[in-house]
Design a protein around this motif. Structure first.
Motif, PDB file in Angstrom:
ATOM      1  N   PHE A   1      -2.535 -18.001  -3.365  1.00 23.83           N
ATOM      2  CA  PHE A   1      -2.258 -16.496  -3.401  1.00 23.83           C
ATOM      3  C   PHE A   1      -3.673 -15.742  -4.060  1.00 23.83           C
ATOM      4  CE2 PHE A   1      -1.411 -12.343  -5.847  1.00 23.83           C
ATOM      5  CZ  PHE A   1      -0.283 -12.012  -5.078  1.00 23.83           C
ATOM      6  N   PHE A   2      -3.952 -14.832  -2.933  1.00 28.32           N
ATOM      7  CA  PHE A   2      -5.208 -14.335  -2.851  1.00 28.32           C
ATOM      8  C   PHE A   2      -5.149 -13.099  -3.974  1.00 28.32           C
ATOM      9  CE2 PHE A   2      -5.757 -17.421   0.133  1.00 28.32           C
ATOM     10  CZ  PHE A   2      -7.137 -17.744   0.059  1.00 28.32           C
ATOM     11  N   GLU A   3      -5.572 -13.010  -4.986  1.00 25.91           N
ATOM     12  CA  GLU A   3      -5.562 -11.964  -5.962  1.00 25.91           C
ATOM     13  C   GLU A   3      -6.835 -10.984  -5.941  1.00 25.91           C
ATOM     14  OE1 GLU A   3      -3.302 -12.369 -10.093  1.00 25.91           O
ATOM     15  OE2 GLU A   3      -5.359 -13.081 -10.365  1.00 25.91           O
ATOM     16  N   THR A   4      -6.992 -10.593  -4.826  1.00 21.50           N
ATOM     17  CA  THR A   4      -8.030  -9.704  -4.599  1.00 21.50           C
ATOM     18  C   THR A   4      -7.811  -8.196  -4.790  1.00 21.50           C
ATOM     19  OG1 THR A   4      -9.106 -11.279  -3.023  1.00 21.50           O
ATOM     20  CG2 THR A   4     -10.037  -9.132  -2.998  1.00 21.50           C
ATOM     21  N   PRO A   5      -8.451  -7.209  -5.479  1.00 17.46           N
ATOM     22  CA  PRO A   5      -8.304  -5.932  -5.658  1.00 17.46           C
ATOM     23  C   PRO A   5      -8.199  -5.117  -4.564  1.00 17.46           C
ATOM     24  CG  PRO A   5      -9.674  -6.663  -7.232  1.00 17.46           C
ATOM     25  CD  PRO A   5      -9.407  -7.789  -6.306  1.00 17.46           C
ATOM     26  N   ILE A   6      -7.498  -4.285  -4.252  1.00 17.31           N
ATOM     27  CA  ILE A   6      -7.444  -3.373  -2.767  1.00 17.31           C
ATOM     28  C   ILE A   6      -8.679  -3.035  -2.513  1.00 17.31           C
ATOM     29  CG2 ILE A   6      -6.586  -1.452  -4.085  1.00 17.31           C
ATOM     30  CD1 ILE A   6      -5.396  -2.546  -0.576  1.00 17.31           C
ATOM     31  N   GLU A   7      -9.557  -2.543  -3.725  1.00 15.47           N
ATOM     32  CA  GLU A   7     -10.713  -1.930  -3.381  1.00 15.47           C
ATOM     33  C   GLU A   7     -11.470  -2.824  -2.522  1.00 15.47           C
ATOM     34  OE1 GLU A   7      -8.691   0.115  -6.488  1.00 15.47           O
ATOM     35  OE2 GLU A   7      -9.308  -1.845  -6.255  1.00 15.47           O
ATOM     36  N   GLN A   8     -11.635  -4.038  -3.086  1.00 17.46           N
ATOM     37  CA  GLN A   8     -12.465  -4.978  -2.476  1.00 17.46           C
ATOM     38  C   GLN A   8     -11.937  -5.313  -1.192  1.00 17.46           C
ATOM     39  OE1 GLN A   8     -15.228  -6.605  -3.780  1.00 17.46           O
ATOM     40  NE2 GLN A   8     -15.497  -7.437  -2.084  1.00 17.46           N
ATOM     41  N   CYS A   9     -10.617  -5.478  -0.732  1.00 22.65           N
ATOM     42  CA  CYS A   9     -10.010  -5.787   0.416  1.00 22.65           C
ATOM     43  C   CYS A   9     -10.504  -4.491   1.319  1.00 22.65           C
ATOM     44  CB  CYS A   9      -8.379  -5.514   0.301  1.00 22.65           C
ATOM     45  SG  CYS A   9      -7.844  -7.250  -0.400  1.00 22.65           S
ATOM     46  N   LEU A  10     -10.240  -3.374   0.816  1.00 20.16           N
ATOM     47  CA  LEU A  10     -10.805  -2.353   1.899  1.00 20.16           C
ATOM     48  C   LEU A  10     -12.461  -2.247   2.183  1.00 20.16           C
ATOM     49  CD1 LEU A  10      -8.775   0.511   0.358  1.00 20.16           C
ATOM     50  CD2 LEU A  10      -8.367  -0.708   2.492  1.00 20.16           C
ATOM     51  N   ILE A  11     -13.231  -2.883   1.225  1.00 17.85           N
ATOM     52  CA  ILE A  11     -14.631  -2.946   1.573  1.00 17.85           C
ATOM     53  C   ILE A  11     -14.950  -3.985   2.616  1.00 17.85           C
ATOM     54  CG2 ILE A  11     -16.851  -3.753   0.336  1.00 17.85           C
ATOM     55  CD1 ILE A  11     -15.641  -2.264  -2.026  1.00 17.85           C
ATOM     56  N   ARG A  12     -14.231  -5.267   2.213  1.00 20.59           N
ATOM     57  CA  ARG A  12     -14.365  -6.248   3.373  1.00 20.59           C
ATOM     58  C   ARG A  12     -13.912  -5.812   4.748  1.00 20.59           C
ATOM     59  NH1 ARG A  12     -12.428 -11.346  -0.657  1.00 20.59           N
ATOM     60  NH2 ARG A  12     -14.194 -11.205  -1.845  1.00 20.59           N
ATOM     61  N   ASN A  13     -12.925  -5.376   4.674  1.00 21.74           N
ATOM     62  CA  ASN A  13     -11.984  -5.051   6.101  1.00 21.74           C
ATOM     63  C   ASN A  13     -13.177  -3.957   6.614  1.00 21.74           C
ATOM     64  OD1 ASN A  13      -9.890  -4.811   7.798  1.00 21.74           O
ATOM     65  ND2 ASN A  13     -10.176  -2.735   7.355  1.00 21.74           N
ATOM     66  N   ASN A  14     -13.798  -2.915   5.993  1.00 26.66           N
ATOM     67  CA  ASN A  14     -14.371  -1.661   6.453  1.00 26.66           C
ATOM     68  C   ASN A  14     -15.707  -2.308   7.094  1.00 26.66           C
ATOM     69  OD1 ASN A  14     -12.491   0.355   6.397  1.00 26.66           O
ATOM     70  ND2 ASN A  14     -13.414   0.806   4.177  1.00 26.66           N
ATOM     71  N   SER A  15     -16.168  -3.675   6.548  1.00 27.25           N
ATOM     72  CA  SER A  15     -17.525  -4.356   7.191  1.00 27.25           C
ATOM     73  C   SER A  15     -17.033  -5.000   8.503  1.00 27.25           C
ATOM     74  CB  SER A  15     -17.842  -5.199   6.234  1.00 27.25           C
ATOM     75  OG  SER A  15     -16.987  -6.464   6.018  1.00 27.25           O
ATOM     76  N   ARG A  16     -15.887  -4.957   8.888  1.00 29.08           N
ATOM     77  CA  ARG A  16     -15.355  -5.923  10.168  1.00 29.08           C
ATOM     78  C   ARG A  16     -15.715  -4.709  11.347  1.00 29.08           C
ATOM     79  NH1 ARG A  16      -9.608  -8.192   8.057  1.00 29.08           N
ATOM     80  NH2 ARG A  16     -10.600  -9.863   6.887  1.00 29.08           N
ATOM     81  N   THR A  17     -15.750  -5.397  12.400  1.00 23.02           N
ATOM     82  CA  THR A  17     -15.965  -4.578  13.714  1.00 23.02           C
ATOM     83  C   THR A  17     -14.990  -4.825  14.847  1.00 23.02           C
ATOM     84  OG1 THR A  17     -17.387  -6.070  14.762  1.00 23.02           O
ATOM     85  CG2 THR A  17     -18.476  -4.377  13.346  1.00 23.02           C
ATOM     86  N   GLY A  18     -14.568  -4.158  15.734  1.00 21.42           N
ATOM     87  CA  GLY A  18     -13.824  -4.272  16.833  1.00 21.42           C
ATOM     88  C   GLY A  18     -12.380  -4.345  16.155  1.00 21.42           C
ATOM     89  N   LYS A  19     -11.480  -5.336  16.907  1.00 20.97           N
ATOM     90  CA  LYS A  19     -10.216  -5.517  16.496  1.00 20.97           C
ATOM     91  C   LYS A  19      -9.875  -6.374  15.134  1.00 20.97           C
ATOM     92  CE  LYS A  19      -8.768  -5.732  21.258  1.00 20.97           C
ATOM     93  NZ  LYS A  19      -8.219  -6.392  22.530  1.00 20.97           N
ATOM     94  N   GLU A  20     -11.016  -6.755  14.790  1.00 21.28           N
ATOM     95  CA  GLU A  20     -10.864  -7.355  13.433  1.00 21.28           C
ATOM     96  C   GLU A  20     -10.687  -6.444  12.389  1.00 21.28           C
ATOM     97  OE1 GLU A  20     -14.305 -10.010  12.854  1.00 21.28           O
ATOM     98  OE2 GLU A  20     -13.767 -11.330  14.533  1.00 21.28           O
ATOM     99  N   ARG A  21     -11.061  -5.329  12.597  1.00 20.57           N
ATOM    100  CA  ARG A  21     -11.007  -4.490  11.535  1.00 20.57           C
ATOM    101  C   ARG A  21      -9.471  -3.543  11.695  1.00 20.57           C
ATOM    102  NH1 ARG A  21     -14.659   0.993  10.652  1.00 20.57           N
ATOM    103  NH2 ARG A  21     -13.734   1.481   8.625  1.00 20.57           N
ATOM    104  N   ILE A  22      -8.756  -3.717  10.579  1.00 24.02           N
ATOM    105  CA  ILE A  22      -7.464  -3.068  10.533  1.00 24.02           C
ATOM    106  C   ILE A  22      -7.477  -1.745  10.025  1.00 24.02           C
ATOM    107  CG2 ILE A  22      -5.099  -3.622   9.491  1.00 24.02           C
ATOM    108  CD1 ILE A  22      -6.341  -5.933  11.177  1.00 24.02           C
ATOM    109  N   PRO A  23      -6.736  -0.986  10.300  1.00 26.04           N
ATOM    110  CA  PRO A  23      -6.762   0.674   9.964  1.00 26.04           C
ATOM    111  C   PRO A  23      -6.391   0.522   8.376  1.00 26.04           C
ATOM    112  CG  PRO A  23      -5.442   0.405  11.983  1.00 26.04           C
ATOM    113  CD  PRO A  23      -5.803  -1.143  11.531  1.00 26.04           C
ATOM    114  N   GLU A  24      -6.968   1.360   7.601  1.00 28.18           N
ATOM    115  CA  GLU A  24      -7.067   1.399   6.077  1.00 28.18           C
ATOM    116  C   GLU A  24      -5.468   1.411   5.851  1.00 28.18           C
ATOM    117  OE1 GLU A  24      -8.426   4.040   2.722  1.00 28.18           O
ATOM    118  OE2 GLU A  24     -10.033   3.431   4.028  1.00 28.18           O
ATOM    119  N   ARG A  25      -4.681   1.922   6.227  1.00 34.20           N
ATOM    120  CA  ARG A  25      -3.081   2.301   6.013  1.00 34.20           C
ATOM    121  C   ARG A  25      -2.506   0.900   6.199  1.00 34.20           C
ATOM    122  NH1 ARG A  25      -2.334   4.791  11.233  1.00 34.20           N
ATOM    123  NH2 ARG A  25      -3.795   6.533  10.791  1.00 34.20           N
ATOM    124  N   GLY A  26      -2.902   0.085   7.151  1.00 38.37           N
ATOM    125  CA  GLY A  26      -2.271  -1.209   7.356  1.00 38.37           C
ATOM    126  C   GLY A  26      -2.470  -2.267   6.289  1.00 38.37           C
TER     127      GLY A  26
END
Length: 144
Positions: free
Chosen positions: A84-109
């Motif tokens: 179970f990955f207990e990563t704060p949402i803020e960290q998930c969003l930062i990591r996700n925002n560093s992705r490009t193309g189809k790897e980047r998920i919309p923030e609401r997702g």
């Protein structure tokens, strides 16, 4: 043999953790790569049939979503284990925002997955539950 089930929001560090921890010993099964449940099921069944250790590298946020992997593992005498990955949402969003193309998920997702996360329990039928923090440190939470 063991079947590892990852559980965590997008950007929680699941794939990086796989690469650092299991890449040399376990096959990675991921919807990001396989795209369809039919393909995922075929690869999972191949692993179970031939005794190949594997990691389910998907979000698997709910008990119901994890249940099919757990029952499949048990049917083939594999030991199901959850990370179970207990990563704060803020960290998930930062990591996700560093992705490009189809790897980047919309923030609401990412937020929707995070809100669906259900803490795993041994009652799901797993042998062990490990908690992974935002920097990849692991602690054993529960064991049968």
């Amino acid at each position: 043999m063991e079947l590892i089930i990852f559980c965590g929001a997008q950007g929680a560090g699941k794939t990086s953790f796989y690469q650092n921890t299991f890449a040399k010993t376990h096959l990675r099964i991921s919807m990001d790569m396989l795209k369809t449940r039919r393909r995922e099921t075929a690869i999972l069944n191949a692993c179970l049939n031939c005794g190949q250790r594997c990691v389910i590298d998907n979000t698997n946020p709910t008990v119901a979503e994890r249940a099919r992997y757990i029952s499949a593992a048990k049917a083939f005498h594999f030991t199901p284990i959850i990370y179970f990955f207990e990563t704060p949402i803020e960290q998930c969003l930062i990591r996700n925002n560093s992705r490009t193309g189809k790897e980047r998920i919309p923030e609401r997702g990412v937020q929707a997955t995070y809100l669906k996360l259900e803490m795993p329990t041994l009652e799901e039928g797993v042998a062990s539950i490990y908690i992974v923090d935002a920097v990849g440190q692991v602690r054993l939470e529960k064991r049968v």
